[in-house]
Design an enzyme around this catalytic site. Structure first.
Site, mmCIF file in Angstrom:
data_model
loop_
_atom_site.group_PDB
_atom_site.id
_atom_site.type_symbol
_atom_site.label_atom_id
_atom_site.label_comp_id
_atom_site.label_asym_id
_atom_site.label_seq_id
_atom_site.Cartn_x
_atom_site.Cartn_y
_atom_site.Cartn_z
ATOM 1 N N LYS A 120 0.640 -1.173 0.012
ATOM 2 C CA LYS A 120 0.025 -0.110 0.063
ATOM 3 C C LYS A 120 0.845 1.430 -0.029
ATOM 4 O O LYS A 120 0.499 2.297 -0.601
ATOM 5 C CB LYS A 120 -0.933 0.047 1.281
ATOM 6 C CG LYS A 120 -2.179 -0.938 1.118
ATOM 7 C CD LYS A 120 -3.408 -0.441 1.685
ATOM 8 C CE LYS A 120 -4.589 -1.247 1.037
ATOM 9 N NZ LYS A 120 -5.751 -1.088 1.874
ATOM 10 N N LYS A 202 -5.624 -8.850 -8.002
ATOM 11 C CA LYS A 202 -6.873 -9.077 -7.627
ATOM 12 C C LYS A 202 -8.206 -8.090 -7.902
ATOM 13 O O LYS A 202 -7.537 -6.828 -8.048
ATOM 14 C CB LYS A 202 -7.047 -9.449 -6.269
ATOM 15 C CG LYS A 202 -6.827 -8.315 -5.246
ATOM 16 C CD LYS A 202 -7.096 -8.600 -3.700
ATOM 17 C CE LYS A 202 -7.139 -7.415 -2.795
ATOM 18 N NZ LYS A 202 -7.855 -7.415 -1.637
ATOM 19 N N LYS A 205 -11.966 -2.667 -4.942
ATOM 20 C CA LYS A 205 -13.131 -2.053 -5.157
ATOM 21 C C LYS A 205 -12.503 -0.628 -5.143
ATOM 22 O O LYS A 205 -13.394 0.436 -5.780
ATOM 23 C CB LYS A 205 -13.975 -1.980 -3.797
ATOM 24 C CG LYS A 205 -13.343 -1.773 -2.409
ATOM 25 C CD LYS A 205 -14.244 -1.742 -1.231
ATOM 26 C CE LYS A 205 -13.939 -2.640 -0.338
ATOM 27 N NZ LYS A 205 -12.643 -2.768 0.600
HETATM 28 N N1 AQP Z 1 -10.694 -9.920 -5.298
HETATM 29 C C1 AQP Z 1 -11.038 -10.605 -4.047
HETATM 30 N N2 AQP Z 1 -11.333 -11.886 -4.122
HETATM 31 C C2 AQP Z 1 -11.813 -12.406 -3.088
HETATM 32 N N3 AQP Z 1 -11.885 -11.738 -2.007
HETATM 33 C C3 AQP Z 1 -11.740 -10.773 -1.796
HETATM 34 N N4 AQP Z 1 -11.748 -9.710 -0.871
HETATM 35 C C4 AQP Z 1 -11.220 -8.506 -1.339
HETATM 36 N N5 AQP Z 1 -10.971 -8.683 -2.448
HETATM 37 C C5 AQP Z 1 -11.340 -9.904 -2.730
HETATM 38 C C6 AQP Z 1 -11.972 -10.098 0.693
HETATM 39 O O1 AQP Z 1 -12.862 -9.193 0.938
HETATM 40 C C7 AQP Z 1 -12.902 -8.761 2.314
HETATM 41 C C8 AQP Z 1 -12.971 -7.249 2.643
HETATM 42 O O2 AQP Z 1 -12.050 -6.782 2.311
HETATM 43 P P1 AQP Z 1 -11.312 -5.158 3.003
HETATM 44 O O3 AQP Z 1 -12.536 -4.437 2.543
HETATM 45 O O4 AQP Z 1 -10.741 -5.294 4.099
HETATM 46 O O5 AQP Z 1 -10.177 -4.771 1.839
HETATM 47 P P2 AQP Z 1 -9.440 -5.559 0.851
HETATM 48 O O6 AQP Z 1 -9.119 -6.778 1.159
HETATM 49 O O7 AQP Z 1 -8.186 -4.399 0.711
HETATM 50 O O8 AQP Z 1 -10.191 -5.395 -0.574
HETATM 51 P P3 AQP Z 1 -10.333 -4.254 -1.715
HETATM 52 O O9 AQP Z 1 -11.535 -4.628 -2.502
HETATM 53 O O10 AQP Z 1 -9.008 -4.713 -2.291
HETATM 54 O O11 AQP Z 1 -10.189 -3.043 -1.054
HETATM 55 P P4 AQP Z 1 -9.213 -1.915 -1.376
HETATM 56 O O12 AQP Z 1 -9.179 -1.608 -2.809
HETATM 57 O O13 AQP Z 1 -9.904 -0.586 -0.458
HETATM 58 O O14 AQP Z 1 -7.950 -2.212 -1.065
HETATM 59 C C9 AQP Z 1 -11.640 -9.328 2.720
HETATM 60 O O15 AQP Z 1 -11.969 -10.495 3.751
HETATM 61 C C10 AQP Z 1 -10.999 -9.840 1.668
HETATM 62 O O16 AQP Z 1 -10.093 -10.961 1.706
#
Ligand code: AQP
Length: 338
Positions: A120, A202, A205
């Site tokens: 990050k 991956k 969001k």
């Molecule tokens: N691509 C993915 N496939 C499967 N599971 C996923 N998770 C996230 N992306 C995928 C799971 O979603 C949960 C919530 O995650 P988070 O909001 O704590 O943030 P993150 O993992 O960093 O998700 P993002 O979407 O990638 O957010 P940003 O873009 O803000 O960093 C977790 O259980 C994660 O494993």
């Protein structure tokens, strides 16, 4: 055994999502959908981890709106606000308080090893703030406050969970049993869903390119368009392997939704062209999200109901969290309130 005693005996599950964007099909298939299968068997807390989202710059109006939308999407997906505690992290001040205390029991060397911080800080090189660095300590506080037994986590979060366990053990060794040491809960289904535009990355969001992800609230025509544009390859063959990451990702999406095996899916669609296969995937995605989107629209109209959930659940979470925090404060020697 009374129902209350049975409820007390259930194991505690804690999980959360950041309102750092519109949640995606990846968040849904990797986390939210699995949570709905746990909601009756365990005492579940599902948090909107809005304090965590502040580690990256957010537009204040958007953050507030997305946090509420995320809460409604939890419910629209099937979580039960009467049985599960669904709440905003920032409404329970014990999270921030315990995080401060645990900061004093976590070593710089431990945090320096966290790969999410490294990743990050590369992605947000203009804003490498202290919150980004101590993010895992806040996550430890989130989990430990509720004497959590199990934490559903993707592979990406297992390092943070290990740190939580280390900090809990360290504290327990110093002061006697204070925290339950949580275990990871790894759901059987829940593939890692990849970006539709860069299928080796991956689906996220906060991706700047909205074509890279399907948001849970995307209307059907948008879902179809995004899937039609999904990056594939020039092999022209439906097969499940790492040399065709785009097609592999579409197969994973299809199978996570239908729960059909990968082998039978590949066999059934082997004669199709990519365009037709993408339409098959689009059909199941649209149908999977339709009831969630309908429920979401109903909830949106009922402001009073959502407000009452926000208030009641914050109270329930605060009550449990305060018990642990009081214990911690006493153990470390902070004076009692008078
Ligand atoms: N691509 C993915 N496939 C499967 N599971 C996923 N998770 C996230 N992306 C995928 C799971 O979603 C949960 C919530 O995650 P988070 O909001 O704590 O943030 P993150 O993992 O960093 O998700 P993002 O979407 O990638 O957010 P940003 O873009 O803000 O960093 C977790 O259980 C994660 O494993």
């Amino acid at each position: 055994m009374t129902t209350e005693t049975q409820a007390e005996k259930k194991k505690v599950i804690f999980s959360g999502m950041q309102p750092s964007g519109n949640i995606t099909l990846g968040n849904y298939l990797g986390a939210l959908k699995n949570w709905t299968k746990l909601k009756d068997e365990y005492n579940c807390l599902f948090c909107i981890v809005d304090l965590h989202a502040l580690t990256v710059r957010q537009d204040p109006t958007e953050l507030r709106k997305r946090s509420r939308q995320l809460l409604m999407q939890y419910i629209a997906a099937g979580l039960d606000p009467e049985k599960n505690i669904i709440y905003y992290q920032s409404h329970v001040s014990a999270h921030a308080e315990l995080a401060w205390i645990l900061n004093c029991y976590t070593y710089m060397g431990e945090l320096n090893r966290m790969t999410q911080f490294k990743e990050k800080s590369q992605r947000h090189s203009e804003n490498i703030n202290a919150g980004l660095f101590t993010y895992p300590v806040l996550m430890a506080a989130d989990i430990l406050l509720y004497q959590t037994d199990l934490v559903p986590v993707g592979n990406d979060q297992s390092q943070h969970l290990e740190l939580t366990r280390d900090v809990a053990n360290r504290f327990n060794n110093l002061y006697g049993q204070t925290f339950t040491v949580p275990e990871g809960y790894f759901p059987k289904v829940g593939a890692r869903i990849m970006s539709l535009q860069e299928p080796t990355k991956k689906m996220s969001k906060s991706d700047e390119n909205p074509n890279a992800y399907i948001a849970l609230l995307d209307p059907p025509d948008v879902i179809v368009r995004k899937l039609k544009r999904a990056v594939t390859d020039s092999e022209g063959k439906i097969a499940y392997n790492d040399n065709q990451p785009g097609i592999k990702n579409l197969i994973n999406i299809y199978c996570s939704i239908t729960e059909e095996s990968i082998e039978s899916t590949v066999e059934r669609f082997s004669g199709l062209g990519y365009g037709d296969f993408k339409m098959k995937v689009a059909e199941v995605v649209v149908e999977e999200l339709r009831p969630l989107q309908e429920k979401f629209r109903e909830l949106e109209k009922d402001k009073k109901y959502i407000d009452s959930i926000i208030k009641n659940n914050a109270e329930k979470a605060s009550y449990i969290a305060a018990k642990t925090l009081r214990k911690v404060k006493r153990k470390v020697g902070l004076p009692n309130t008078i």
